[in-house]
Design a protein around this motif. Structure first.
Motif, mmCIF file in Angstrom:
data_model
loop_
_atom_site.group_PDB
_atom_site.id
_atom_site.type_symbol
_atom_site.label_atom_id
_atom_site.label_comp_id
_atom_site.label_asym_id
_atom_site.label_seq_id
_atom_site.Cartn_x
_atom_site.Cartn_y
_atom_site.Cartn_z
ATOM 1 N N UNK A 42 -11.834 14.342 14.166
ATOM 2 C CA UNK A 42 -12.399 15.530 14.819
ATOM 3 C C UNK A 42 -12.645 15.245 16.298
ATOM 4 N N UNK A 43 -13.218 14.085 16.586
ATOM 5 C CA UNK A 43 -13.475 13.713 17.980
ATOM 6 C C UNK A 43 -12.175 13.612 18.774
ATOM 7 N N UNK A 44 -11.151 13.003 18.167
ATOM 8 C CA UNK A 44 -9.865 12.827 18.852
ATOM 9 C C UNK A 44 -9.231 14.179 19.174
ATOM 10 N N UNK A 45 -9.178 15.070 18.170
ATOM 11 C CA UNK A 45 -8.448 16.324 18.371
ATOM 12 C C UNK A 45 -9.280 17.381 19.090
ATOM 13 N N UNK A 46 -10.597 17.304 18.979
ATOM 14 C CA UNK A 46 -11.434 18.213 19.780
ATOM 15 C C UNK A 46 -11.226 17.938 21.267
ATOM 16 N N UNK B 52 0.824 -1.204 0.000
ATOM 17 C CA UNK B 52 0.000 0.000 0.000
ATOM 18 C C UNK B 52 0.853 1.246 0.000
ATOM 19 N N UNK B 53 0.252 2.347 -0.422
ATOM 20 C CA UNK B 53 0.964 3.610 -0.473
ATOM 21 C C UNK B 53 1.304 4.103 0.935
ATOM 22 N N UNK B 54 2.183 5.088 1.012
ATOM 23 C CA UNK B 54 2.478 5.724 2.288
ATOM 24 C C UNK B 54 1.209 6.308 2.892
ATOM 25 N N UNK B 55 1.034 6.099 4.189
ATOM 26 C CA UNK B 55 -0.086 6.705 4.891
ATOM 27 C C UNK B 55 -1.381 5.934 4.827
ATOM 28 N N UNK C 246 -4.858 13.192 5.775
ATOM 29 C CA UNK C 246 -6.179 13.587 6.259
ATOM 30 C C UNK C 246 -6.141 13.877 7.754
ATOM 31 N N UNK C 247 -5.466 13.020 8.504
ATOM 32 C CA UNK C 247 -5.373 13.193 9.952
ATOM 33 C C UNK C 247 -4.710 14.529 10.307
ATOM 34 N N UNK C 248 -3.593 14.828 9.657
ATOM 35 C CA UNK C 248 -2.889 16.075 9.949
ATOM 36 C C UNK C 248 -3.722 17.288 9.535
ATOM 37 N N UNK C 249 -4.465 17.159 8.429
ATOM 38 C CA UNK C 249 -5.310 18.259 7.976
ATOM 39 C C UNK C 249 -6.431 18.538 8.973
#
Length: 462
Positions: free
Chosen positions: A343-347, A185-188, A377-380
């Motif tokens: 969103x839940x994790x970083x909120x 699989x690709x990176x990430x 996506x996670x970093x964004x």
């Protein structure tokens, strides 16, 4: 007045005179000294109070000479408290019995009638041992919690798309076996996450999961890192070191970026896998290892076999089962679930009142190519959560560069617009395409080290 030492001591003996004498003496030195004539009450006493030292008679009235009652109660005490420190009380003629009891878990013994100073020294030493046992127990609990915290990051694989359902089905079928697995699989895309899921659902789940990034190991340190070394075997070998193979013994060894391994090192890895043993650098004797192997790469490894940059026999060894992870652009239905999860994790992490991603944002995300896949996506999302003032994330909250096909991006770079990052990104992409994704060769052509190239790949989401 003499300060009493902290410590809770329990004395169990059917001789009341002995109990009184011991309590009078020990109360001068320790904060709590309890006595009990009936050993049948031991379970209740141990459950209600955590004693640091338990002094236990070997012979009670039911059995005055064999010590069998003492052995029985010793087993019960250690069953109720594995960290218990038990000092046996025994007569001179029962020394052999006491020695046997020590082999079965007792800490020490005292002969009666005892000398007070010897008794005090024995209890002080026992208190120190109890403290050490409690510290070890605490460290083990902390270590277990750390492992759980680490593993929890990979516990839930989010995905309901057809491609991910196929991956889940494969994991379910192969996890319970010891078959070697190759994850492509690709990176990430979450290759390590899948590897951990396989391990967690395998028969080896109680043993170690040891990951190795082969792309970051230099050729000079390869054998030391994977196989270990003996003290003095080379300049910086200041002590014996266990290699990753031995660390993973009875568990799972995860070899990430295996496609970046040079041919010379591929041969050494193949030998270890075939022989199921490793020899530490500087050692004369091989050590058997029992591992379940999971490997991963983002490179076209089958093509690499044809151009002789990856050994065919090594590929056969590592890919009994292959799992190919779809890129995020191939599983658009999963984007809303992934976005709301992050969103839940970083909120929570940043104490922000953000409930979800708005429909407009989801549509925008589903139109984006996501070259960095889930990691991008996670970093964004993390950046958006930090910067937004909205309770529902909007399209303007997410910083995504306008998507262009690679060839269009190259066309956009001209003498009128030479952004250094755009130019560098295109050069890296061209080098990777030229060398079929081979990191080492691409790095050499670009005049970079492997680690520098990896950092740029991470930064640009390539």
């Amino acid at each position: 007045m003499k300060e009493l030492k902290p410590g809770k001591i329990l004395i169990v003996d059917d001789n009341e005179d002995l109990l009184k004498a011991a309590k009078i003496f020990l109360k001068r030195h320790f904060g709590q000294v309890d006595t009990e004539i009936n050993p049948d009450l031991l379970p209740i006493l141990i459950v209600n109070e955590q004693y640091d030292v338990i002094m236990l008679d070997m012979n009670f009235t039911k059995d005055v000479s064999s010590g069998q009652e003492g052995f029985y109660w010793l087993d019960r005490i250690l069953e109720l408290d594995s960290s218990a420190v038990v000092v046996l009380i025994t007569a001179y003629g029962d020394v052999n019995t006491a020695v046997r009891a020590i082999k079965e878990g007792a800490t020490d013994f005292v002969l009666k009638p005892w000398e007070n100073e010897k008794l005090l020294a024995t209890i002080n030493a026992s208190l120190q041992l109890r403290q050490t046992k409690l510290e070890v127990h605490q460290l083990k609990n902390q270590q277990q919690q750390i492992y759980q915290d680490i593993d929890s990051k990979f516990k839930d694989i989010i995905g309901q798309s057809a491609g991910m359902i196929k991956v889940f089905e494969t994991i379910e079928r192969v996890a319970g076996t010891d078959a070697n697995v190759l994850i492509l699989g690709e990176n990430g895309t979450g290759k390590e996450l899948i590897a951990r899921a396989i391990h967690r659902n395998s028969r080896r789940h109680r043993e170690a999961f040891v990951g190795v990034d082969l792309g970051s190991i230099t050729s000079t340190l390869f054998e030391s890192e994977l196989f270990g070394h003996k003290k003095g075997s080379f300049t910086d070998a200041k002590e014996d070191r266990t290699g990753r193979f031995e660390q993973a013994n009875k568990g799972t060894l995860f070899l990430d970026e295996i496609g970046n391994l040079p041919l010379a090192l591929q041969a050494k890895l193949l030998a270890a896998l075939q022989n199921r043993e490793v020899t530490r650098v500087g050692a004369n004797k091989a050590t058997p290892v029992n591992i379940r192997l999971i490997s991963a790469t983002n490179m076209p490894i089958h093509n690499m076999v044809y151009d002789n940059s990856f050994r065919q026999d090594l590929l056969y060894r590592i890919n009994t089962i292959e799992i190919t992870l779809p890129a995020l652009r191939e599983r658009l239905d999963d984007i809303p679930h992934l976005a709301n999860h992050f969103i839940e994790v970083y909120a929570k992490k940043y104490n922000k009142d953000i409930r979800k991603a708005g429909e407009g944002l989801i549509k925008r995300m589903q139109k984006y190519h996501w070259p960095g896949n889930i990691r991008e996506l996670q970093h964004s999302i993390e950046r958006a959560v930090i910067m937004t003032n909205h309770s529902v994330l909007q399209p303007e909250d997410l910083f995504i560069q306008k998507q262009l096909a690679p060839e269009k991006q190259e066309e956009m770079v001209s003498l009128d617009h030479l952004n250094i990052e755009d130019v560098e990104k295109i050069l890296i992409r061209k080098a990777l395409q030229k060398h079929n994704g081979h990191i080492t060769r691409a790095a050499e052509e670009l005049g970079l080290t492997r680690s520098s190239l990896y950092r740029r790949l991470e930064r640009y989401g390539l």
